[in-house]
Design a protein around this motif. Structure first.
Motif, short mmCIF file in Angstrom:
data_model
loop_
_atom_site.label_atom_id
_atom_site.label_comp_id
_atom_site.label_asym_id
_atom_site.label_seq_id
_atom_site.Cartn_x
_atom_site.Cartn_y
_atom_site.Cartn_z
N GLY A 26 0.89 -1.30 0.12
CA GLY A 26 -0.05 -0.02 -0.04
C GLY A 26 0.88 1.22 0.04
O GLY A 26 2.10 1.32 0.45
N PHE A 58 0.30 2.40 -8.33
CA PHE A 58 -1.23 2.44 -8.52
C PHE A 58 -1.40 3.40 -9.49
O PHE A 58 -2.02 4.72 -9.40
CB PHE A 58 -1.82 2.80 -7.13
CG PHE A 58 -1.89 1.90 -6.07
CD1 PHE A 58 -2.82 0.93 -5.86
CD2 PHE A 58 -0.57 1.91 -5.17
CE1 PHE A 58 -2.53 0.10 -4.67
CE2 PHE A 58 -0.55 0.93 -4.27
CZ PHE A 58 -1.51 -0.10 -3.95
N VAL A 86 -3.86 3.38 0.57
CA VAL A 86 -4.49 3.00 -0.53
C VAL A 86 -3.66 1.59 -0.64
O VAL A 86 -2.56 1.49 -0.81
CB VAL A 86 -4.19 3.54 -1.94
CG1 VAL A 86 -4.59 2.84 -3.14
CG2 VAL A 86 -4.82 4.93 -1.81
N SER A 102 -3.36 -2.58 -2.14
CA SER A 102 -3.67 -3.51 -3.34
C SER A 102 -4.47 -4.80 -2.71
O SER A 102 -4.14 -5.42 -1.91
CB SER A 102 -2.26 -3.93 -4.08
OG SER A 102 -2.63 -4.69 -4.96
N TRP A 118 -8.28 -2.39 -5.81
CA TRP A 118 -7.58 -1.36 -4.21
C TRP A 118 -8.59 -1.28 -3.49
O TRP A 118 -9.77 -1.23 -3.58
CB TRP A 118 -6.86 -0.36 -4.86
CG TRP A 118 -7.59 0.76 -5.36
CD1 TRP A 118 -8.05 0.71 -6.92
CD2 TRP A 118 -8.29 1.80 -4.93
NE1 TRP A 118 -8.86 1.77 -7.00
CE2 TRP A 118 -8.91 2.64 -6.00
CE3 TRP A 118 -8.23 2.26 -3.57
CZ2 TRP A 118 -9.62 3.73 -5.42
CZ3 TRP A 118 -8.93 3.66 -3.32
CH2 TRP A 118 -9.61 4.37 -4.23
N ASP A 119 -8.34 -0.79 -2.21
CA ASP A 119 -9.05 -0.51 -0.95
C ASP A 119 -8.62 0.64 -0.35
O ASP A 119 -7.36 0.82 -0.32
CB ASP A 119 -9.91 -1.57 -0.37
CG ASP A 119 -10.88 -1.41 0.28
OD1 ASP A 119 -11.62 -0.21 0.38
OD2 ASP A 119 -11.37 -2.36 0.85
#
Length: 300
Positions: free
Chosen positions: A11, A37, A171, A173, A179-180
């Motif tokens: 992340g 990202f 963020v 993966s 993503w979350d």
């Protein structure tokens, strides 16, 4: 004990997606930091953050002391209280007024200290209307005003993160370009206003030009997901209610934060950045008169 989130998640701190105009990102190679990202944007993070906030706030909206006691927690005391849940004694019990006043006085004294140090030098250019707003909001601050707003305002109170801004989200993966968001740093989790958190989020990192492209969508997302969380049988706040509380609650939070930053000896360039963030937000939402300033309730 700090938890090494970077070692647990693939992340990136979400604030890095908000560009180089933010003081938080000055001097950083943002393209390299966020390279993992490439499809994620500031807008994406902001809309997802609104959804996450709505889910949190909706699940605990107008939480009662009895429901709070029912939540299982090994850290709770024998009465089921959460002494670490910030402002729960103020909002849920109407107790400990002195501690609220300590925080309010801290901000008022910090702002006076800043103004005295800045006088004559003008290292920080203070907009006259912002100075008026700060003086009135800090001068009006009272425990009764705060608790009345939490109980009588249409947005009510809920469990809040307490320091909801992009740098406190990550963020992460999920694989296959999915993503979350993960919320970090729950140090000041407590009871407060839900939409206020979106106001803090926007003033903290976003520029007027960028947030203008997704602001309405962010508010609509919050209202949609909050409504879905509380359920159709519950009459929650309207979109107009949420918008009003986002603006005035966000400013109420930033009155305290700006006073603290300015009075704590932060470099002038940093204080100027946050001054300008608050000032532009005031301009955008026409919070420019004494009548409007009286709607600002200090959030400590």
């Amino acid at each position: 004990t700090p938890i090494p989130f970077e070692s647990r998640y693939n992340g990136v701190q979400a604030g890095y997606f908000f560009g180089g105009t933010s003081v938080h990102n000055w001097g950083k190679d943002l393209a390299a930091i966020t390279a993992g990202f490439p499809a994620v944007t500031e807008r994406d993070v902001s809309i997802r953050a609104a959804s996450e906030a709505a889910n949190l706030h909706g699940n605990f909206w107008r939480i009662s002391p009895s429901r709070l006691s029912d939540l299982k927690d090994p850290e709770a005391d024998v009465n089921g209280d959460r002494p670490w849940l910030r402002a729960s004694d103020w909002v849920l019990k109407g107790e400990n007024q002195a501690s609220y006043q300590i925080y309010a006085d801290l901000a008022a004294n910090a702002w006076k200290k800043f103004l005295a140090a800045n006088e004559g030098k003008n290292d920080v250019k203070v907009a006259p209307q912002l100075a008026d707003m700060m003086e009135l909001a800090l001068g009006n601050a009272s425990f009764q005003q705060f608790t009345d707003h939490m109980h009588k305002g249409p947005c009510g109170y809920t469990i809040v993160h307490g320091d909801f801004h992009p740098a406190n989200l990550m963020v992460v993966s999920l694989g296959e370009d999915k993503w979350d968001l993960v919320l970090l740093d729950w140090e000041v989790v407590g009871v407060g206003s839900g939409p206020q958190e979106l106001g803090q989020f926007l003033i903290s990192h976003t520029s007027p030009a960028s947030r203008g492209t997704y602001f309405k969508e962010m508010v609509a997302t919050y209202v949609r997901d909050f409504t879905a969380t509380v359920g159709p049988e519950t009459k929650g706040p309207s979109e107009a209610d949420v918008l009003h509380e986002l603006v005035y609650g966000g400013l109420g939070r930033w009155v305290w934060l700006l006073a603290y930053i300015a009075g704590s000896g932060a470099p002038a360039v940093v204080t100027q950045f946050f001054h300008d963030q608050v000032w532009h937000f005031m301009e955008e939402h026409s919070v420019l008169t004494a009548e409007a300033y009286n709607n600002i309730v200090l959030r400590v």
